[in-house]
Design a protein around this motif. Structure first.
Motif, mmCIF file in Angstrom:
data_model
loop_
_atom_site.group_PDB
_atom_site.id
_atom_site.type_symbol
_atom_site.label_atom_id
_atom_site.label_comp_id
_atom_site.label_asym_id
_atom_site.label_seq_id
_atom_site.Cartn_x
_atom_site.Cartn_y
_atom_site.Cartn_z
ATOM 1 N N ASP A 55 -3.615 -12.513 -11.672
ATOM 2 C CA ASP A 55 -3.258 -11.143 -11.330
ATOM 3 C C ASP A 55 -4.519 -10.362 -10.963
ATOM 4 O O ASP A 55 -5.617 -10.701 -11.379
ATOM 5 C CB ASP A 55 -2.509 -10.450 -12.465
ATOM 6 N N SER A 64 -1.043 1.184 -3.774
ATOM 7 C CA SER A 64 -1.733 0.836 -5.006
ATOM 8 C C SER A 64 -0.871 -0.123 -5.813
ATOM 9 O O SER A 64 0.298 0.150 -6.068
ATOM 10 C CB SER A 64 -2.021 2.100 -5.807
ATOM 11 N N ASP A 65 -1.448 -1.256 -6.182
ATOM 12 C CA ASP A 65 -0.799 -2.237 -7.055
ATOM 13 C C ASP A 65 -1.718 -2.484 -8.245
ATOM 14 O O ASP A 65 -2.937 -2.511 -8.093
ATOM 15 C CB ASP A 65 -0.567 -3.567 -6.330
ATOM 16 N N ARG A 79 -0.985 -7.470 -10.232
ATOM 17 C CA ARG A 79 0.065 -8.238 -9.563
ATOM 18 C C ARG A 79 -0.537 -9.503 -8.999
ATOM 19 O O ARG A 79 -1.710 -9.549 -8.637
ATOM 20 C CB ARG A 79 0.690 -7.419 -8.435
ATOM 21 N N GLY A 127 1.469 -9.554 -3.071
ATOM 22 C CA GLY A 127 2.063 -8.349 -2.513
ATOM 23 C C GLY A 127 2.041 -8.392 -0.998
ATOM 24 O O GLY A 127 1.140 -8.971 -0.396
ATOM 25 N N HIS A 147 2.721 -5.577 2.226
ATOM 26 C CA HIS A 147 2.903 -4.162 2.518
ATOM 27 C C HIS A 147 2.830 -3.926 4.019
ATOM 28 O O HIS A 147 2.092 -4.608 4.728
ATOM 29 C CB HIS A 147 1.830 -3.319 1.824
#
Length: 179
Positions: free
Chosen positions: A20, A35-36, A39, A42, A44
């Protein structure tokens, strides 16, 4: 990126403890657009509202002792000039009677082929990242299995030698009778 372009980006943690990472996308004016936190992957899509350089920031500050390997991909879809240099064809003057297909039809087909090939390249890059992560996990698991197998083998050999010694001592006659 230029104004009114769209950007598609994805990331995936391939190796490291926890798998992560933190992520942020910052606009040229300094605003945080995406903003993550912690994780493993992702995807986007962002439409640009201003010209300039957008910053992709990966954060591993919550796990300072372990390093991470991150695969990421950025695709910018421009509104102007996305045809890969096919604008040069507009300067070519050929009478329509000489060709069976119109130049625009050929150009549309070439654009379609280019977009399909580009999408195939992107999918293959993602599959390579998945394969790299799986290979890393496989190699890590192989080391663990090999270590514990060798340790179990040593324990079994120790137990076998101890049992043989104990059985031998059990039938050993320490009292000798002299006749």
């Amino acid at each position: 990126m230029a104004k009114n372009d769209s950007m598609e980006f994805g990331y995936q943690v391939i190796a490291g403890s926890g798998l992560d990472v933190g992520f942020a996308l910052i606009s040229p004016s300094g605003y945080r657009l995406v903003s993550d936190f912690r994780r493993s992957d992702g995807i986007h899509m962002v439409d640009s509202t201003e010209d300039g350089e957008y910053r992709l920031c990966f954060d591993n500050s919550f796990s300072k002792l372990s390093e991470k390997m991150v695969f990421f991909e950025v695709n910018i879809n421009s509104e102007i000039g996305s045809d890969g240099g096919l604008n040069e064809w507009e300067n070519v003057a050929i009478k329509e009677s000489m060709v069976e297909y119109k130049l625009e039809d050929i150009r549309a087909q070439l654009d379609s082929v280019y977009q399909h090939l580009e999408r195939s390249r992107q999918i293959l890059a993602v599959l390579r990242a998945l394969e790299a992560r799986d290979r890393y996990l496989l190699e890590d698991n192989l080391w663990s299995v090999s270590f514990w197998s060798c340790l179990s083998l040593l324990v079994m050999l120790f137990v076998a030698v101890t049992q043989i010694y104990t059985l031998k001592r059990l039938f050993d006659d320490t009292k000798r009778v002299c006749t």
